[in-house]
Design a protein around this motif. Structure first.
Motif, PDB file in Angstrom:
ATOM      1  N   ASP B  52     -72.132 -60.929  -7.173  1.00  0.00           N
ATOM      2  CA  ASP B  52     -70.918 -60.142  -7.398  1.00  0.00           C
ATOM      3  C   ASP B  52     -70.423 -59.495  -6.109  1.00  0.00           C
ATOM      4  O   ASP B  52     -69.233 -59.525  -5.796  1.00  0.00           O
ATOM      5  N   GLU B  53     -71.384 -58.919  -5.357  1.00  0.00           N
ATOM      6  CA  GLU B  53     -71.035 -58.324  -4.062  1.00  0.00           C
ATOM      7  C   GLU B  53     -70.364 -59.348  -3.157  1.00  0.00           C
ATOM      8  O   GLU B  53     -69.367 -59.064  -2.489  1.00  0.00           O
ATOM      9  N   MET B  55     -68.785 -62.084  -3.967  1.00  0.00           N
ATOM     10  CA  MET B  55     -67.448 -62.461  -4.435  1.00  0.00           C
ATOM     11  C   MET B  55     -66.434 -61.358  -4.146  1.00  0.00           C
ATOM     12  O   MET B  55     -65.298 -61.624  -3.738  1.00  0.00           O
ATOM     13  N   THR B  56     -66.856 -60.101  -4.322  1.00  0.00           N
ATOM     14  CA  THR B  56     -65.975 -58.976  -4.042  1.00  0.00           C
ATOM     15  C   THR B  56     -65.570 -58.968  -2.566  1.00  0.00           C
ATOM     16  O   THR B  56     -64.395 -58.810  -2.224  1.00  0.00           O
ATOM     17  N   ARG B  57     -66.560 -59.182  -1.707  1.00  0.00           N
ATOM     18  CA  ARG B  57     -66.286 -59.184  -0.284  1.00  0.00           C
ATOM     19  C   ARG B  57     -65.355 -60.337   0.085  1.00  0.00           C
ATOM     20  O   ARG B  57     -64.413 -60.172   0.875  1.00  0.00           O
ATOM     21  N   ARG B  59     -63.124 -61.762  -1.736  1.00  0.00           N
ATOM     22  CA  ARG B  59     -61.758 -61.475  -2.199  1.00  0.00           C
ATOM     23  C   ARG B  59     -61.040 -60.510  -1.279  1.00  0.00           C
ATOM     24  O   ARG B  59     -59.809 -60.499  -1.208  1.00  0.00           O
ATOM     25  N   SER B  60     -61.824 -59.658  -0.548  1.00  0.00           N
ATOM     26  CA  SER B  60     -61.203 -58.670   0.340  1.00  0.00           C
ATOM     27  C   SER B  60     -60.720 -59.310   1.637  1.00  0.00           C
ATOM     28  O   SER B  60     -60.054 -58.675   2.447  1.00  0.00           O
TER      29      SER B  60
END
Lengths: 248, 248
Positions: B52-53, B55-57, B59-60
């Motif tokens: 999850d981390e 994927m979040t990164r 996307r940023s």
């Protein structure tokens, strides 16, 4: 059946232990001292992680029946009856007694064996006796985990040599276990470096530290193959010789 | 100076690291993939423990500048651009890109190097390049810690062979380090078992699991000595090729 070796850490890191026999090894010096104590007639060795816990437990027992033993930074703990020198656990000192013990690495390794089918304590001094027990378990199809105590959570050569000797001892004459990576390597370490046990123990980091601290004779005692032919079993938080009823 | 090897666990378990160079090794496959990515022109590899981390990164960041890579239980993660196969990190796929990566063992090993003087990422594919850097550090008197990622917290043969090769490479021609127990043993493991790298990798537990899962070609790629002559340095939570400015 298979044999896994853990050079450090905890046996529980090897996965489900419920049908596996765990052998805990802390050659310098806890498992050697445990074998010496039980070999010389101690009823049980009760390991504790902390000094205060050990003292509290000792006070709860009849003073004439208990021996308080242990070390911190290799030296005996003030007020304790014995340190962690195997030669201290003489028949005169320990026969018929319960040994309450705390050591730096060995007691933690024993504590982290929860859920296993059986937990044994091995060293060079009780090699042949423990090996016979392991081979019996292997013949029944039970897999083995050999947990080295290591030194402060790190790899310790003396434990790896001993683990390798047990791997080699089990894996012959009709028993062909599957070997994990560490078990293969341990066997090679013993084959290549275990020829002169007293020398390899003295050359290990922990052995050199003990020699420097004045415990060179202890290191030599820990290399005495089969000097204490006893099978220590860890049950209900105490180590007793196999076959002896636990005292309540 | 001295060399310590940790076969598993965390480099911080080796004591104070502030003046020591740490080399993190995860031959199968994270450190090989990192070397492949940087060798093929990726700007940086940013490791994350969790999917999850990662994927979040990702996307940023600008989608055209990022490649999302990683595995769980050896196979690529659904929705990710790449798995953890070194051959996936081609120049076409990664040149100029930032690789956001999550793997089972390698990322944790990198995270646990806090406080060290320098953190390098090594494998067989970048052996000679990393060795040159280690020898330069050793000549300056800096001690080394070689941290094997291991497999699920356990000893992994392929990492131990690679660690041993680095120990042997540093400890010659004018450099005579003090060797910890595990460093001595690692050197012996490489000497005795490292003759045919592709074979020893395929015979290791992790290598066999990869072959069984259809990643046999990956295992062979990980044995390609000096195929990606790059020195990956881990700084401020990302791995960059030595000498390249970190992109902000």
């Amino acid at each position: 059946m298979r044999i896994d070796v853990a050079f450090n850490g905890s046996a529980t890191g090897q996965g489900d232990l419920h049908d596996r026999v765990v052998l805990v090894i802390d050659v310098l010096r806890a498992s050697t001292s445990i074998a010496a104590a039980l070999g010389n007639g101690a009823r049980a060795v009760v390991p504790f992680a902390g000094v205060d816990e050990a003292m509290t437990r000792a006070r709860s027992l009849d003073r004439s029946e208990v021996v308080l033993a242990g070390e911190r930074k290799m030296v005996p703990i003030p007020g304790f009856d014995l340190g962690n020198s195997p030669r201290g656990f003489t028949r005169e000192a320990v026969a018929g007694k319960t040994i309450v013990m705390t050591t730096t690495n060995g007691t933690a390794a024993l504590a982290n064996t929860a859920g296993s089918a059986e937990v044994l304590v091995g060293a060079f001094v009780n090699y042949a006796a423990v090996l016979a027990r392991l081979r019996a378990a292997a013949r029944e199809g039970k897999s083995l985990v050999i947990q080295c105590a290591g030194s402060h959570g790190r790899f310790a050569l003396e434990d790896a040599v001993c683990a390798g000797r047990f791997v080699r001892g089990v894996a012959r004459r009709g028993i062909a276990p599957e070997l994990g990576d560490a078990a293969r390597v341990a066997a090679m370490i013993d084959r290549r470096m275990g020829g002169d046990l007293a020398a390899v123990l003295r050359e290990s980091e922990h052995g050199r530290a003990l020699v420097d601290a004045g415990f060179g004779e202890d290191v030599d005692d820990c290399a005495r193959l089969n000097a204490h032919p006893v099978v220590p079993v860890y049950r209900e938080r105490q180590v007793v010789p196999l076959g002896l009823q636990r005292r309540r």
